[in-house]
Design a protein around this motif. Sequence first.
Motif, mmCIF file in Angstrom:
data_model
loop_
_atom_site.group_PDB
_atom_site.id
_atom_site.type_symbol
_atom_site.label_atom_id
_atom_site.label_comp_id
_atom_site.label_asym_id
_atom_site.label_seq_id
_atom_site.Cartn_x
_atom_site.Cartn_y
_atom_site.Cartn_z
ATOM 1 N N PHE A 35 0.811 -1.215 0.000
ATOM 2 C CA PHE A 35 0.000 0.000 0.000
ATOM 3 C C PHE A 35 0.851 1.276 0.000
ATOM 4 O O PHE A 35 0.300 2.379 -0.100
ATOM 5 N N ASP A 36 2.182 1.134 0.082
ATOM 6 C CA ASP A 36 3.039 2.323 -0.007
ATOM 7 C C ASP A 36 2.879 3.019 -1.354
ATOM 8 O O ASP A 36 3.170 4.213 -1.479
ATOM 9 N N ILE A 37 2.415 2.290 -2.359
ATOM 10 C CA ILE A 37 2.236 2.854 -3.688
ATOM 11 C C ILE A 37 1.246 4.022 -3.671
ATOM 12 O O ILE A 37 1.331 4.947 -4.474
ATOM 13 N N TYR A 38 0.327 4.015 -2.710
ATOM 14 C CA TYR A 38 -0.676 5.072 -2.627
ATOM 15 C C TYR A 38 -0.037 6.437 -2.326
ATOM 16 O O TYR A 38 -0.574 7.469 -2.728
ATOM 17 N N TYR A 72 -5.888 -0.547 -8.236
ATOM 18 C CA TYR A 72 -5.351 0.812 -8.134
ATOM 19 C C TYR A 72 -4.310 1.063 -9.224
ATOM 20 O O TYR A 72 -4.357 2.084 -9.934
ATOM 21 N N VAL A 73 -3.369 0.119 -9.370
ATOM 22 C CA VAL A 73 -2.316 0.274 -10.379
ATOM 23 C C VAL A 73 -2.912 0.265 -11.788
ATOM 24 O O VAL A 73 -2.522 1.059 -12.648
ATOM 25 N N MET A 74 -3.851 -0.624 -12.024
ATOM 26 C CA MET A 74 -4.467 -0.708 -13.347
ATOM 27 C C MET A 74 -5.165 0.608 -13.697
ATOM 28 O O MET A 74 -5.096 1.074 -14.834
ATOM 29 N N ASN A 75 -5.803 1.243 -12.712
ATOM 30 C CA ASN A 75 -6.528 2.483 -12.967
ATOM 31 C C ASN A 75 -5.590 3.629 -13.326
ATOM 32 O O ASN A 75 -5.865 4.398 -14.253
#
Length: 212
Positions: A35-38, A72-75
Motif C-alpha cells: 500500500f506504499d504505492i498510494y 489501483y495500479v491498473m486504474n
Amino acid sequence: MPKRTLRGAVLVEGKYDASKLANLVDGLILISGGFDIYADKEKREFLRRIAREQGLTILTDSDRAGFQIRNYVMNFCGEEYVRQAFIPARPGKERRKALPGKEGLLGVEGVSDADILRALENAGALLPEAGQAPAPEKPTAAQQPVTYYDLYEWGLSGGEGSSERRRAFLQALDLPPRLSKKALVEVLNTLYTRSQLEETLQKMGLTEPQKP
C-alpha cells in the motif's frame, strides 16, 4: 529449468515475491511496496511510463489487499497498457512467516513455480519458447465470446446463490475468487473456449439456466 523471458515488465507486491520471480524469469521485475504505492507519486509516474513504453503485467496476491493494489495500479496506468496475471487462491502459510495472512492464503512467494509460470503464460506475459506459438490474448473470430448474460444464465451472477456458485466455479478453474464480473469475462475469454467452460459447468452440475 531454464528461465523464461518476460514480455514487458512485471509488478509484484514485495521483495520476497520479486526474489522468487527472479529465479524463474528474465526481465524487469518491479515492486509496488504494497500500500506504499498510494503515497509514492514518483513510483506511480514511473510505473505509468513503463506501462506505456513496454507494457506492465500485474502479479499480486489473491487476497483482498492484493486485488486492491491490482485495481489501483491498473486504474492509474491505464487498462489498455496492463496485463493481469492471477495466481490461484491456495490456503497455506509462507515458511518465513510465523502466522498465515488474514485470509489464510499463500501469496506470490508461497505458491509453486508452476502456478506462477502458468499465471504469466495465461496473461501473455512470457515470450514464446523456441518452436512455441504465442497464445492468443483474445478469443478468435470463430469463438463465441462469453458475455455477462452467459454468467447470469450459468447462475454465476445476479441470482440467488450465484456468489457461492461462482466461487466454486472459479475454484474448479484454479482462479482466484475475487475476480470482478468484468475481469472474469476477460479471463474466461482469454484462457478457455466456450465448450471447455460448458464442460466444467456440466461436471459441477451447474448447467441449469437461472430462473428470472
